[in-house]
Design a protein around this motif. Structure first.
Motif, PDB file in Angstrom:
ATOM      1  N   LEU A 218      26.014  57.148 -92.195  1.00  0.00           N
ATOM      2  CA  LEU A 218      24.755  56.728 -92.815  1.00  0.00           C
ATOM      3  C   LEU A 218      24.231  55.440 -92.178  1.00  0.00           C
ATOM      4  O   LEU A 218      23.037  55.312 -91.895  1.00  0.00           O
ATOM      5  CB  LEU A 218      24.950  56.529 -94.317  1.00  0.00           C
ATOM      6  N   VAL A 219      25.129  54.493 -91.982  1.00  0.00           N
ATOM      7  CA  VAL A 219      24.709  53.201 -91.436  1.00  0.00           C
ATOM      8  C   VAL A 219      24.293  53.338 -89.971  1.00  0.00           C
ATOM      9  O   VAL A 219      23.240  52.844 -89.553  1.00  0.00           O
ATOM     10  CB  VAL A 219      25.839  52.168 -91.583  1.00  0.00           C
ATOM     11  N   GLU A 220      25.107  54.010 -89.172  1.00  0.00           N
ATOM     12  CA  GLU A 220      24.857  54.102 -87.731  1.00  0.00           C
ATOM     13  C   GLU A 220      23.613  54.922 -87.398  1.00  0.00           C
ATOM     14  O   GLU A 220      23.000  54.717 -86.343  1.00  0.00           O
ATOM     15  CB  GLU A 220      26.082  54.691 -87.033  1.00  0.00           C
ATOM     16  N   THR A 221      23.233  55.826 -88.287  1.00  0.00           N
ATOM     17  CA  THR A 221      22.041  56.641 -88.038  1.00  0.00           C
ATOM     18  C   THR A 221      20.816  56.148 -88.809  1.00  0.00           C
ATOM     19  O   THR A 221      19.788  56.822 -88.850  1.00  0.00           O
ATOM     20  CB  THR A 221      22.308  58.115 -88.406  1.00  0.00           C
ATOM     21  N   GLY A 222      20.923  54.961 -89.413  1.00  0.00           N
ATOM     22  CA  GLY A 222      19.782  54.362 -90.084  1.00  0.00           C
ATOM     23  C   GLY A 222      19.428  54.971 -91.421  1.00  0.00           C
ATOM     24  O   GLY A 222      18.308  54.823 -91.902  1.00  0.00           O
ATOM     25  N   LYS A 223      20.376  55.640 -92.052  1.00  0.00           N
ATOM     26  CA  LYS A 223      20.102  56.301 -93.328  1.00  0.00           C
ATOM     27  C   LYS A 223      20.668  55.537 -94.527  1.00  0.00           C
ATOM     28  O   LYS A 223      20.527  55.971 -95.666  1.00  0.00           O
ATOM     29  CB  LYS A 223      20.670  57.725 -93.323  1.00  0.00           C
TER      30      LYS A 223
END
Length: 914
Positions: A218-223
């Motif tokens: 979630l964090v690494e893909t901007g979600k």
């Protein structure tokens, strides 16, 4: 169709799990993917298998593409939401997964806000893919199955300590398992519903918690963003306060999840599909709720929070026909299941509060539907602050209502069929008295679903009971609210239209002070339409307007001579008295004002005639005595039985010396030298026509002349709009009230809502208070784009039980308690000489309550979320682990192992039943 698009079609066909359906270009499996994927991305995906982890190297080899190129495509698709990844292997190396549509890529795509704004069709893709694959399989999910996709996990404190439970049924288990690896992101379902225009007032925000490797994804893909355990707990606790259902993902096998969602009823795709198909086994927990009827007080708070409509209000008194048998929802266990068994209006049906057989008459009769049995029970137990909090969930002005309510609850009280109704209002007045003292005031939490404040500014125009109620409830939702009031003090007709001997100014001020502590801004001495206009307020950032200026004007009778000196409308008279009293008290706080404190131009002298038969007319007549009148006579059209004024108020007026004459209406006012000297009255033969409409008929030959020096006309009120709604699209009725939707109170000007007397015409404070709360709900939905003002809305509709059919075998036979009175002569003072109950009286009176109502839970519909237990203040509803098999966790691929055997057994049962 081009060759490249065929790859998208092939991919959609590979991922789909729809039974008996081959995907075409017309299906969401195709157009949902085609919207965001390139053909090269589809190629890479086709080299993978659904839900089978693969390394970068393996994918590059299978796709025949350069490793660096594949990495770039995988990264892009991870951001899009088509691909997920984890490190769930012994070597902790990164592996990529092509997920299912739901839960999986369809919702991951919805998490990408920028993407959904550019491609709104994704919302339809997600909605369709959460529903279409399940249409045929849902009836085959066994009663002891393990759900599909999402799975309800109970509120942890609702799980009985004495019952054996599985670790996977506890949120704490999952938080411990994935400790130090949490992230939170926006709810895909809330966003989807908002984008599709089907929001139910549940606003999107950071509410869904990813755990373990999903947190990194979630964090690494901007979600999403990382959070610690403290914030996780805050989110979970806030979710429970707001009535959100905890759910975990249930597709990855034993003791493994990737998310804990906090799902809004009517919005969550997992809950919605199970409700649409009437198949709760799809998502329910291992638990079901059960009510201890002897403890239940029908406060209805469990009903309000139940996400699926399993809890409804019924009764616990026996009837002449025996105990009522409540219906249970049909389940597909032994029934052939098709569209005829579905419930397309499930969002509205989940908000039905009451069984058709009815519930407690007191709650039903109250316009605000207060939890009467609840606060009576709390008062009996000495839990006065708890009782106050319970009342204020539906009425922010209990002290005001304790003084002036017309007590419709008591009129319908079942106890009244035995001897006398329970003194409900006196008990409420005792509870509310606590809040008059500043140290005991209850100030509610004012925040939104994320623990923040909304940005949308709301303007409330009019500081009467409707406007201030709307302001109160809007603040509890986290809105910045400004109340504009043309008078110098807030209160409206409570302050200016009701005499102090019925409602002390200090009582009004104490309850308004709570709104100030809640940071409601009051701008008094500002007349909207004159000092500032609605367009100017829009320019200042106000997003919605609740107009509740009341019916503050009086009405004349339309008879000759009413322009004579000495004729006033009752409303104007009361306002002048109240302002004069306020002025006197500001000079001398110790004053106990009677007529001596009034200025000469406000005092009355000589004989006074009051025209009218309602409660306001009674107030006017009693005030006229205190204002110096030598005598007061009251003439009304109605017979004594037809008089709209409350019988006890008529009796009080008579005790003070007011003489009431029934069956007379004004014909002409007599004057001499411009001053009143008398009035001619004509006999009223009938007041209403055969249809019950107001249509008085007179005998013009039978008249009387009454000599007097003052005439006070209390025959109706009017709305004084001024320039308030100039140049708006708001329409008006013939009587001057505003036209609006009867459910939402929205006018033809979409951002203008109305409530209270400006919509209904003159009614009671409790009616205005109820309207204010409903106005709040409409405005809350309106200021957030994509939310329906009506879908899934709690209409607060209740039905009264059949009092003639109940059998009451045992009851406390004590007589109704009567409050004392303070020292003083009532007709000589503007102070309220009524006392409140003593504690002993409260407990004695509370024991007289028959406890008519109780919650009834339909076990077939209950999903075991436990939210009901968090709202019950009486330990009357509990979870029981009735379905332990529901905690079995299987991989998505293995779920058919449970479904297919059950489907065969079910088919045999259906055949045998035929």
């Amino acid at each position: 169709m081009s060759e490249e698009r065929k790859l998208i079609l092939k991919l959609g066909q590979m991922i789909t799990d729809r039974i008996g359906h081959k995907v075409t270009v017309d299906d969401p499996e195709y157009w949902g993917l085609a919207e965001v994927l390139t053909d090269e991305m589809a190629e890479v995906c086709l080299s993978m298998k659904v839900r089978k982890p693969m390394t970068l190297e393996e994918i590059a080899k299978k796709s025949g593409k350069d490793k660096e190129r594949v990495q770039k495509l995988l990264d892009e698709m991870s951001v899009i939401g088509m691909i997920e990844y984890n490190w769930e292997n012994e070597d902790r190396h990164k592996q990529y997964v092509l997920p299912m549509f739901v839960p999986g890529c369809a919702e991951f795509m919805m998490m990408n806000k920028k993407q959904t704004e550019e491609h709104p069709i994704i919302a339809d893709f997600f909605e369709n893919m959460s529903r279409l694959p399940l249409e045929k399989v849902t009836p085959m999910v066994p009663p002891g199955g393990s759900g599909i996709g999402m799975h309800v996990i109970p509120v942890e404190k609702a799980i009985p300590a004495h019952q054996q439970s599985a670790s996977v049924e506890h949120i704490s288990h999952w938080l411990k398992k994935y400790q130090d690896k949490y992230a939170v992101g926006a709810c895909s379902c809330r966003r989807q519903q908002r984008m599709r225009g089907e929001g139910c007032g549940e606003i999107e925000g950071d509410l869904c918690i990813g755990v373990g490797d999903m947190a990194d994804y979630l964090v690494e893909t901007g979600k999403g963003r990382y959070i610690d355990l403290d914030e996780v707990m805050e989110i979970l606790e806030r979710a429970e306060r707001n009535g959100f259902v905890h759910q975990i993902t249930n597709i990855d096998g034993e003791d493994k999840i990737f998310a804990i969602c906090n799902c809004a009823p009517g919005v969550c795709n997992g809950l919605r599909t199970s409700q649409l198909f009437n198949t709760p086994n799809m998502s329910r927990s291992a638990y079901r709720a059960h009510v201890e009827k002897e403890k239940c007080v029908a406060c209805g708070k469990c009903v309000e929070v139940c996400p699926v409509g399993a809890a409804k209000l019924g009764q616990k008194l026996c009837t002449k026909h025996g105990e009522i048998q409540y219906p249970k929802a049909l389940l597909p266990d032994t029934e052939k299941w098709g569209r005829d068994k579905w419930d397309p209006d499930y969002r509205d049906h989940a908000k039905i509060n009451c069984y058709e057989t009815g519930t407690s008459p007191c709650k039903t009769a109250c316009p605000a539907h207060l939890p009467v049995q609840g606060y009576i029970k709390m008062a009996a137990e000495g839990r006065y602050m708890d009782a106050l909090k319970l009342i204020k969930q539906d009425n922010p002005f209990p002290a005001v209502c304790g003084a002036i309510c017309n007590r419709r609850c008591e009129d319908e009280c079942t106890r009244g069929t035995i001897d006398k109704a329970v003194a409900i209002d006196e008990i409420k007045k005792f509870i509310a008295e606590k809040e008059i003292h500043e140290e005991h005031r209850y100030v509610p939490l004012c925040e939104n679903h994320e623990g923040k404040q909304f940005d949308q500014k709301i303007a409330v125009i009019g500081a009467g009971p409707a406007g201030m109620s709307a302001a109160y409830y809007l603040r509890t939702k986290g809105y910045p609210v400004t109340v504009f009031e043309k008078e110098e003090r807030p209160g409206g007709m409570l302050l200016n239209g009701i005499p102090s001997f019925r409602l002390e100014k200090s009582v009004i001020e104490a309850e308004i002070d709570v709104l100030r502590q809640m940071d409601v801004e009051f701008r008094c001495g500002v007349e909207v339409g004159k000092d500032i206009t609605i367009p100017q307020l829009r320019e200042k950032g106000y997003k919605a307007f609740y107009v509740a200026v009341g019916a503050q004007g009086g009405r004349l009778a339309g008879v000759p001579g009413e322009d004579a000196d000495g004729v006033q409308t009752g409303v104007d008279f009361l306002r002048r008295i109240n302002l004069a009293e306020e002025g006197a008290m500001s000079v001398d706080n110790m004053a106990v004002p009677g007529s001596e404190m009034l200025p000469a131009d406000v005092k009355l002298s000589g004989r006074t005639v009051v025209i009218g038969g309602g409660n306001v007319a009674i107030d006017v007549a009693r005030t006229a005595l205190r204002a110096g009148s030598d005598s007061v006579s009251m003439y009304c059209l109605e017979s004594l039985a037809e008089m709209p004024a409350a019988a006890d108020e008529v009796a009080e007026a008579r005790e003070e010396g007011v003489v009431v004459w029934n069956g007379w209406g004004p014909k002409e006012i007599l004057a001499e030298a411009g001053k009143v000297k008398g009035i001619i009255l004509k006999k009223c033969v009938s007041v209403f026509d055969e249809n019950g409409r107001f249509h008085p008929v007179y005998d013009e030959n039978e008249c009387i002349t009454v000599e007097c020096e003052n005439i006070l006309l209390s025959i109706g009120q009017s709305v004084q709009w001024g320039e308030l709604l100039k140049d708006t699209a708001v329409e008006f009725n013939a009587n001057g009230t505003a036209k609006a939707d009867p459910v939402t109170y929205q006018t033809k000007e979409p951002d203008i809502f109305v409530g209270g007397d400006v919509y209904t015409g003159p009614k009671f404070a409790i009616d205005a208070i109820a309207a204010g709360k409903q106005g709040c709900e409409s405005i809350h939905r309106f200021v957030h784009e994509g939310h329906s003002l009506t879908l899934g809305r709690d209409l607060r509709q209740f039905m009264e039980l059949d009092k003639d059919a109940v059998v009451i075998e045992e009851f406390d036979n004590a007589k109704r308690q009567i409050p004392g009175r303070k020292a003083g002569i009532a007709k000589e003072s503007f102070r309220d000489l009524r006392s409140v109950f003593t504690e002993e009286q409260v407990k004695a009176e509370a024991a007289r309550c028959l406890g008519c109502g109780a919650t009834v839970v339909d076990e077939n519909k209950c999903i075991g979320c436990g939210l009901c237990t968090t709202k019950c203040e009486f330990d009357a509803i509990h979870l029981s682990r009735d379905l332990p098999e529901m905690s079995t966790m299987r991989k998505a691929e293995d779920k058919l192992k449970g479904i297919l055997p059950y489907a065969l057994k079910r088919a045999i049962k259906i055949k045998l039943k035929k």
